[in-house]
Design a protein around this motif. Structure first.
Motif, short mmCIF file in Angstrom:
data_model
loop_
_atom_site.label_atom_id
_atom_site.label_comp_id
_atom_site.label_asym_id
_atom_site.label_seq_id
_atom_site.Cartn_x
_atom_site.Cartn_y
_atom_site.Cartn_z
N LEU A 157 51.11 41.14 25.92
CA LEU A 157 51.58 41.74 27.17
C LEU A 157 50.42 42.00 28.13
N ILE A 158 49.31 42.47 27.60
CA ILE A 158 48.12 42.68 28.44
C ILE A 158 47.63 41.34 28.98
N GLY A 159 47.72 40.29 28.16
CA GLY A 159 47.32 38.96 28.59
C GLY A 159 48.16 38.47 29.76
N LEU A 160 49.47 38.71 29.70
CA LEU A 160 50.35 38.31 30.80
C LEU A 160 50.03 39.11 32.07
N GLY A 161 49.78 40.41 31.89
CA GLY A 161 49.39 41.23 33.04
C GLY A 161 48.07 40.78 33.63
N GLY A 162 47.13 40.40 32.76
CA GLY A 162 45.83 39.91 33.22
C GLY A 162 45.96 38.59 33.95
N ALA A 163 46.82 37.70 33.46
CA ALA A 163 47.04 36.41 34.12
C ALA A 163 47.62 36.61 35.52
N ALA A 164 48.57 37.54 35.63
CA ALA A 164 49.16 37.83 36.94
C ALA A 164 48.12 38.43 37.87
N HIS A 165 47.30 39.32 37.34
CA HIS A 165 46.26 39.93 38.18
C HIS A 165 45.28 38.88 38.68
N GLN A 166 44.85 37.99 37.81
CA GLN A 166 43.88 36.97 38.21
C GLN A 166 44.50 35.98 39.21
N SER A 167 45.79 35.73 39.06
CA SER A 167 46.48 34.88 40.04
C SER A 167 46.52 35.57 41.40
N TRP A 168 46.85 36.86 41.38
CA TRP A 168 46.84 37.66 42.60
C TRP A 168 45.44 37.64 43.21
N SER A 169 44.44 37.84 42.36
CA SER A 169 43.05 37.94 42.83
C SER A 169 42.60 36.64 43.48
N ALA A 170 42.94 35.50 42.88
CA ALA A 170 42.57 34.20 43.45
C ALA A 170 43.15 34.04 44.85
N ASN A 171 44.36 34.53 45.03
CA ASN A 171 45.02 34.38 46.33
C ASN A 171 44.50 35.37 47.37
N ILE A 172 44.20 36.60 46.96
CA ILE A 172 43.68 37.54 47.95
C ILE A 172 42.26 37.16 48.36
N PHE A 173 41.50 36.56 47.44
CA PHE A 173 40.19 36.02 47.82
C PHE A 173 40.36 34.93 48.87
N SER A 174 41.38 34.11 48.70
CA SER A 174 41.60 33.00 49.63
C SER A 174 42.03 33.47 51.01
N THR A 175 42.72 34.62 51.07
CA THR A 175 43.15 35.13 52.38
C THR A 175 41.94 35.45 53.26
N ILE A 176 40.81 35.77 52.63
CA ILE A 176 39.60 36.04 53.42
C ILE A 176 39.21 34.82 54.22
N GLY A 177 39.23 33.65 53.55
CA GLY A 177 38.92 32.40 54.23
C GLY A 177 39.96 32.05 55.28
N ASP A 178 41.22 32.50 55.07
CA ASP A 178 42.28 32.23 56.05
C ASP A 178 42.10 33.08 57.31
N MET A 179 41.69 34.33 57.12
CA MET A 179 41.72 35.29 58.22
C MET A 179 40.40 35.43 58.97
N PHE A 218 54.75 41.79 40.40
CA PHE A 218 55.73 42.41 39.50
C PHE A 218 55.39 42.22 38.02
N ILE A 219 54.66 41.16 37.69
CA ILE A 219 54.46 40.80 36.28
C ILE A 219 53.66 41.85 35.49
N PRO A 220 52.61 42.50 36.07
CA PRO A 220 51.88 43.50 35.27
C PRO A 220 52.71 44.69 34.81
N LEU A 221 53.91 44.87 35.36
CA LEU A 221 54.78 45.95 34.88
C LEU A 221 55.12 45.78 33.40
N LEU A 222 55.00 44.54 32.90
CA LEU A 222 55.26 44.28 31.47
C LEU A 222 54.30 45.06 30.58
N VAL A 223 53.11 45.37 31.10
CA VAL A 223 52.10 46.04 30.29
C VAL A 223 52.53 47.46 29.93
#
Length: 393
Positions: free
Chosen positions: A368-390, A346-351
């Motif tokens: 605002l772009i920085g906050l959106g980028g931080a949220a994206h990178q947080s999302w990215s770190a977690n979706i990368f981790s799901t690969i190791g989970d699955m 939801f956070i990148p909607l601020l952009v």
């Protein structure tokens, strides 16, 4: 190991940022580029990088993390340094004596210079993209080898923060390097920026050769640490014991991967979100120049880009959020990861407010772009981790 992955990812992003931070102020005047020329180069790089990812993972599995990572960073470092030869190649192809003659060219000759140079930069960018495609598959595999599932998101967020640090350091050093060598009379300055930054990868290679070993082969990993790393293995063995039809297979074919829904989950998750990060990475410097007349070789330009990526450093804590959720709720790692990713989505909607707020000050869109980028990178770190989970290692 996290530090080495962090360093590699930092170098990875530094190498890809050199062009975006030098083309407007240094390269464009020499080769008569427009936004369209630059857009073609970045688009082709992105396509090659995407296609390279399809095969990089299989290559890393085949070569192993140590050798595979070495090959990947060697190829992209060579590609990064090759950018520096594009000016000389353009001069030789068109029979032009020096950069000054290219800068002063007009009309049809200027158009020919632009098109010819774009072809050479695309060639260098293709090599860079092929090599850089190996970074994240290799880093994710190392994370799966060295950390249990519950710690992987945090570990991934640390090495993934290298992308932010690379983008953070880039505006401080790349325009400065280009300007320094330009004043020294070494080409037009931008060439040495590519060579110096590209050379960092070869330093990393020297360290990696001596430092990396698998956990069960590493003399610095004691029995207790190895048991912690392999704590998920016991659960996997228990599941195998209670499933009579289970058979061990070393690997599956490329096409078989597409039969698994988790493959498509990761595919579409990345497809629908990565455009955010890449768009800002490639175009924010140009946006500041076109919209506000702010150059990357000026103090204000450096400060703005630095601030943007300093804010995205919050993504390190984004990788920690699933662990906090696990500790407080007792959810399994995958469920906790999904809950954290929903929050970040939801956070990148601020952009969406960036452009209207930009009428007040350039600092507002940057924050605002920085906050959106931080949220994206947080999302990215977690979706990368799901690969190791699955998937298995």
């Amino acid at each position: 190991k996290r530090q080495m992955l962090f360093f590699a990812t930092t170098v990875n992003y530094l190498d890809r940022q050199v062009l975006s931070l030098t083309w407007k102020d240094f390269i464009s005047p020499e080769f008569h580029w427009t936004d369209t020329h630059y857009g073609y180069i970045t688009a082709i790089f992105s396509i090659v990088y995407a296609l390279g990812n399809l095969f990089a993972g299989r290559f890393i599995d085949w070569m192993g993390t140590k050798k595979g990572y070495l090959w990947a960073i060697a190829v992209w470092s060579i590609g990064a340094c090759m950018h520096a030869l594009c000016g000389l190649a353009t001069e030789m192809t068109l029979g032009i004596e020096n950069a000054a003659n290219m800068i002063s060219a007009t009309g049809a000759l200027a158009s020919t210079i632009a098109i010819t140079s774009v072809y050479y930069f695309i060639a260098a960018r293709i090599i860079l993209g092929i090599g850089e495609a190996g970074n994240f598959p290799a880093a994710i595999k190392v994370t799966a080898e060295y950390f249990p599932k519950k710690d992987r998101a945090f570990s991934t967020s640390i090495f993934n923060a290298g992308s932010t640090i690379g983008a953070l350091i880039a505006p401080l050093c790349i325009p400065t390097l280009a300007r320094y060598f330009q004043r020294m009379g070494v080409g037009n300055g931008w060439e040495m920026a590519f060579i110096v930054i590209g050379g960092l990868g070869f330093i990393w290679m020297g360290l990696w050769i001596f430092m990396y070993k698998k956990p069960d082969e590493n003399p610095h990993v004691n029995a207790a640490e190895l048991a912690y790393i392999e704590q998920d293995k016991d659960n996997e063995e228990d599941k195998k014991a209670t499933t009579p039809t289970t058979k061990d297979e070393k690997s599956i074919s490329f096409l078989q991967c597409f039969k698994y829904p988790q493959t498509w989950a990761v595919f579409f998750g990345k497809f629908m979100t990565d455009g955010v990060w890449w768009f800002f990475l490639f175009w924010t410097p140009s946006y500041l120049n076109s919209q506000f007349g702010i150059k990357m070789s000026e103090g204000l330009g450096v400060a703005l880009i630095f601030t943007l990526y300093a804010i995205t450093m919050l993504s390190i804590y984004g990788g920690k959020l699933p662990t906090i959720i696990i500790n407080k709720t007792g959810l399994n790692p995958y469920a906790a990861r999904m809950r954290a990713m929903l929050i970040f989505a939801f956070i990148p909607l601020l952009v969406l407010l960036a452009q209207p707020m930009g009428t007040i000050s350039p600092w507002f869109p940057i924050i605002l772009i920085g906050l959106g980028g931080a949220a994206h990178q947080s999302w990215s770190a977690n979706i990368f981790s799901t690969i190791g989970d699955m998937f298995p290692k």
